[in-house]
Design a protein around this motif. Structure first.
Motif, PDB file in Angstrom:
ATOM      1  N   GLY A  69      -3.479   5.216  -8.555  1.00  0.00           N
ATOM      2  CA  GLY A  69      -3.634   5.233  -7.095  1.00  0.00           C
ATOM      3  C   GLY A  69      -3.083   6.488  -6.455  1.00  0.00           C
ATOM      4  O   GLY A  69      -3.500   6.867  -5.366  1.00  0.00           O
TER       5      GLY A  69
ATOM      6  N   GLY B 181       0.799  -1.231   0.000  1.00  0.00           N
ATOM      7  CA  GLY B 181       0.000   0.000   0.000  1.00  0.00           C
ATOM      8  C   GLY B 181       0.823   1.269   0.000  1.00  0.00           C
ATOM      9  O   GLY B 181       0.271   2.354   0.133  1.00  0.00           O
ATOM     10  N   ALA B 182       2.142   1.149  -0.158  1.00  0.00           N
ATOM     11  CA  ALA B 182       2.987   2.348  -0.179  1.00  0.00           C
ATOM     12  C   ALA B 182       3.067   2.859  -1.623  1.00  0.00           C
ATOM     13  O   ALA B 182       4.105   2.775  -2.285  1.00  0.00           O
ATOM     14  N   LEU B 183       1.958   3.388  -2.097  1.00  0.00           N
ATOM     15  CA  LEU B 183       1.855   3.709  -3.525  1.00  0.00           C
ATOM     16  C   LEU B 183       2.772   4.862  -3.929  1.00  0.00           C
ATOM     17  O   LEU B 183       3.325   4.868  -5.026  1.00  0.00           O
ATOM     18  N   LYS B 184       2.905   5.845  -3.057  1.00  0.00           N
ATOM     19  CA  LYS B 184       3.751   6.994  -3.400  1.00  0.00           C
ATOM     20  C   LYS B 184       5.216   6.547  -3.534  1.00  0.00           C
ATOM     21  O   LYS B 184       5.916   6.970  -4.460  1.00  0.00           O
TER      22      LYS B 184
END
Lengths: 412, 377
Positions: free
Chosen positions: A301, A264-267
């Motif tokens: 995202g 979930g660490a999209l950045k």
């Protein structure tokens, strides 16, 4: 004269190195008056090679911090001296086995000490892993695939006992598992595909456990510039007979991006994927459709509402050119849903979502979730959307959403 | 003041509005005070959620700082047995939080959403701690009277997926969701044919808002920690907000959405390595970066001090000093020494039978997210 730091993260990766798109690091200037000399979101190499990333910084004292896809943080202080380049090697924790190393980097299995403490009293036999490499029509890739895929899976999930003749299960041909210990087993897949990349074969792995039968999308064929790389499935056999599964694609360009995406660490995934234009290359060359789909999730995202950017055309092309890929159509729908309010782009988003539905099960869990959410946004008054939503939702209940690639527990 | 609010202070322009829900008393679940529901799925009473919700509400009132969107309201709903008052730490006012049943939760959410929509630049914060049941990405957050109606048990639940999706199409443009619930897998959702509870908000006509979600990612009741304590996730969240999740790119210490995630992930990983099991969590479907909080003082940073090899820890008396003055020490123990320190420069030492040992770095610079101090022996 210039000065700077040469950085890398040393971590055994079964002899491999991720020389460019490795892990994210921050370089903090420790003199409070020089905080502007800090550098953030620097991508550094990881692995067991010798590549360093050179980062020019002003002379001074720094703290270097690397954040791994697993969430682990490693830091070390460093001194930059005028006219010199200081080599700084951060050291990652060891995994329990060499063959755990990629999975450990991505956070799928604990490091050595934690793993052995957790498994010292456990010794369980391997679970059977079967392969569907010639799926029936509905489960195959390609434009001929029908929406019946959903109904097939729903019907299969209603069967008991792990006997699913309708899925054409085949024992694995090669040596499987390739590694095993008291609590885990590793399987490696490669389709050896040399055909048209706009119509890839689709494989599923089936893990049979005392509690469930788990159907998992095999992220193959996955191509780098040179060749198809292996995708590895780690099966974790827990003492309570529950099962964990996770995939690693041995792609030394995008492998860690997938780890950040899964957590979930999209950045961060975006920062790593953008390094040295890897993301742009992915869409420009179209050699790796499954990798391009991962890039699409990262881009959408992290996009801001109403944002306009050249990469929007990449998503349009992904949907148009890879008709076997549900994920491209889902991403296009969400591009439209994020560009404006639901009413304005409703028709385009709806068409893309229906198209994705007809293409079958998304490769990525995120795709399954976005398909579900997109159909939900179309509203209950849209009966065609509602009909599809019910089917997708029923399948989504079987999904282990913690897996990056779509994984269903069929035998609950 | 609105009956759900425990704090209200008019902000100058754009504002932050929070809703905090902690459900621990479930009369129709195991060991509850009323008839046991057929849909209990083994779930029982929880001591942690009301405490966790109180801790988070107190943190918001005491410590939250966002110059562009000052805290204007905090709504607090609790389900605890017995119900007790909440003391607003800023005003000292004694208040009786409304019970966290569905009708109250729904009304409070609507009030909160209306306040948020008054200005597109407002920030909304949603926090829930209590039981949750999940299948795939569907998730029901169970309110206090779950199971009261045997014909419709999930009418006492919030369909979180649909709720968040609907909110994402309403103002304001930035909203944050913290969900501290054990995502118990339940057949109730499958049996309910897709009905995962009610949602008090409908899909609006706005463009997509930024709505990052933070799920507690540890499994089972272990995730709630010891009886009578704040939950593991909420502790990690508050640690993150107190500075572990901060950075100072422009000199001021700021907690951003992405940095907070890194801090929480790190804390979760530490628990995971300690033997707590991970649970299935939907992948975050978006995580845009924006500032949540500005620290008023130096960030608090977790620090681990250890000998290398760590077998020497059992003989090591650790100590640390700040500006030459010893501040704390620990007698020998089997494990490493875990402490929280304000960011800054410190000197560490280990007193061993073979003499005093110190780390190579002197002083050791401590800053978020975390620092491990290794003393080679």
């Amino acid at each position: 004269m210039s000065s700077g730091l040469q950085l890398r993260l040393e971590k055994f990766l079964f002899g491999q190195e991720v020389p460019a798109n490795g892990v994210i690091a921050n370089i903090y200037a420790l003199d409070p008056k020089k905080h502007k000399n800090s550098k953030r979101n620097v991508v550094i190499p990881v692995g067991s090679g010798s590549t360093f990333r050179s980062v020019e910084v002003e002379p001074g004292h720094y703290l270097v911090e690397a954040i791994m896809p697993s969430g682990d943080i490693i830091s070390k202080e460093a001194e930059a001296v005028e006219g010199q380049w200081a080599k700084i090697e951060l050291k990652g924790e060891h995994s329990a086995h060499e063959w755990h190393s990629w999975q450990n980097l991505l956070g799928n299995v604990q490091s050595s000490s934690g793993y052995f403490a957790a498994t010292e009293k456990v010794s369980l036999p391997n679970y059977d892993v079967l392969l569907i490499d010639k799926p029936r029509l509905e489960l195959q890739s390609g434009s001929a695939r029908s929406r019946d895929v959903w109904r097939v899976l729903a019907a299969v999930s209603a069967q008991k006992g792990g006997n699913f003749p309708s899925l054409s299960l085949a024992p694995l041909q090669r040596e499987h598992p390739i590694q095993t210990d008291a609590g885990t087993q590793l399987h490696s897949f490669n389709t050896n595909f040399h055909g048209d990349r706009t119509n890839l074969p689709r494989w599923y792995a089936v893990v049979v456990t005392p509690r469930t039968v788990r159907l998992s999308t095999v992220p193959c064929p996955w191509f780098t510039v040179e060749h198809e790389v292996n995708s590895e499935l780690l099966v974790i056999r827990n003492a309570d007979q529950s099962v964990g599964t996770s995939w690693v694609v041995q792609d030394t360009t995008l492998g860690t991006v997938l780890g950040y995406l899964a957590n979930g660490a999209l950045k961060v995934a975006l920062d790593v994927a953008n390094h040295q234009s890897a993301l742009e290359m992915l869409f420009a060359k179209y050699q790796n459709p499954l990798g391009a789909a991962a890039g699409g999730y990262v881009l959408i995202g992290t996009m801001k509402a109403g944002e306009k950017s050249p990469w929007h055309d990449w998503i349009k092309n992904l949907r148009r050119d890879f008709k076997f890929l549900p994920d491209g159509a889902i991403q296009y729908a969400w591009l439209k849903l994020k560009q404006a309010d639901v009413r304005k782009n409703r028709a385009e988003a709806r068409n893309a979502l229906f198209e994705a539905f007809d293409r079958g099960l998304p490769y990525y869990s995120l795709g399954l979730q976005w398909l579900l959410d997109g159909l939900t946004l179309l509203g209950e008054q849209d009966h065609e959307a509602t009909e599809r939503l019910k089917v997708v939702q029923r399948i989504s209940w079987l999904a282990d959403m913690s897996n990056l690639f779509t994984t269903l527990d069929l035998g609950r | 003041m609105d009956r759900f609010l425990v704090h209200q202070k008019k902000a100058a322009a754009a504002a932050t509005h929070a809703i905090v829900i902690g459900a621990g008393d479930y009369p129709h679940l195991v060991n509850g005070s009323q008839k046991l529901s057929d849909y209990h799925d083994g779930m029982g009473q929880l001591s942690s959620p009301p405490l966790s919700a109180r801790a988070f509400a107190e943190w918001l009132i005491n410590s939250y700082e966002n110059p562009d969107r000052q805290l204007e309201t905090v709504a607090l709903l609790l389900a605890e047995n017995p119900a007790t008052t909440f003391t607003n730490p800023a005003t000292g006012a004694q208040l009786n939080p409304e019970r966290a049943n569905y009708s109250n939760v729904a009304a409070a959410i609507q009030d909160w959403a209306r306040r948020g929509a008054e200005n597109p630049n407002n920030l909304l914060i949603f926090y829930f701690c209590g039981h949750g049941v999940a299948q795939g990405s569907d998730m029901s957050l169970l309110t206090a009277e779950y199971g009261a109606d045997p014909l419709a048990p999930l009418d006492e639940a919030l369909d979180f997926r649909k709720f968040r999706l609907a909110m994402s199409r309403n103002l304001p443009n930035q909203q944050i969701y913290f969900v501290d619930a054990c995502r118990a897998s339940s057949d109730s959702l499958i049996q309910s044919q897709g009905y995962a509870g009610r949602t008090p908000v409908q899909v609006g006509q706005q463009s997509a808002a930024e709505t990052p979600i933070y799920f507690a990612t540890l499994s089972g009741e272990d995730a709630f920690g010891k009886q009578g304590e704040v939950s593991f996730f909420t502790k990690a969240l508050i640690k993150g907000l107190n500075g572990m999740g901060s950075d100072n790119p422009e000199g001021k210490w700021l907690v951003t959405t992405t940095r907070l995630k890194e801090a929480i992930d790190y804390e979760v990983k530490r628990a995971f390595e300690g033997g707590v099991k991970r649970r299935q969590v939907p992948p975050t479907d978006e995580l845009s970066t924006f500032v949540i909080h500005r620290l008023k003082s130096q960030p608090e940073v977790p620090v681990t001090v250890t000998c290398e090899p760590d077998s020497h820890n059992q003989q090591a008396e650790f100590s640390y000093a700040y500006q030459g003055v010893e501040k704390d020490r620990r007698t020998p123990a089997n494990e490493s020494w875990s402490i929280m320190l304000p960011a800054g420069d410190y000197e560490f030492r280990a007193k061993l039978p073979q003499g005093i040992r110190e780390p190579v770095e002197k002083p050791v610079h401590i800053r978020p997210i975390y620092r491990k101090v290794i003393i080679e022996v």
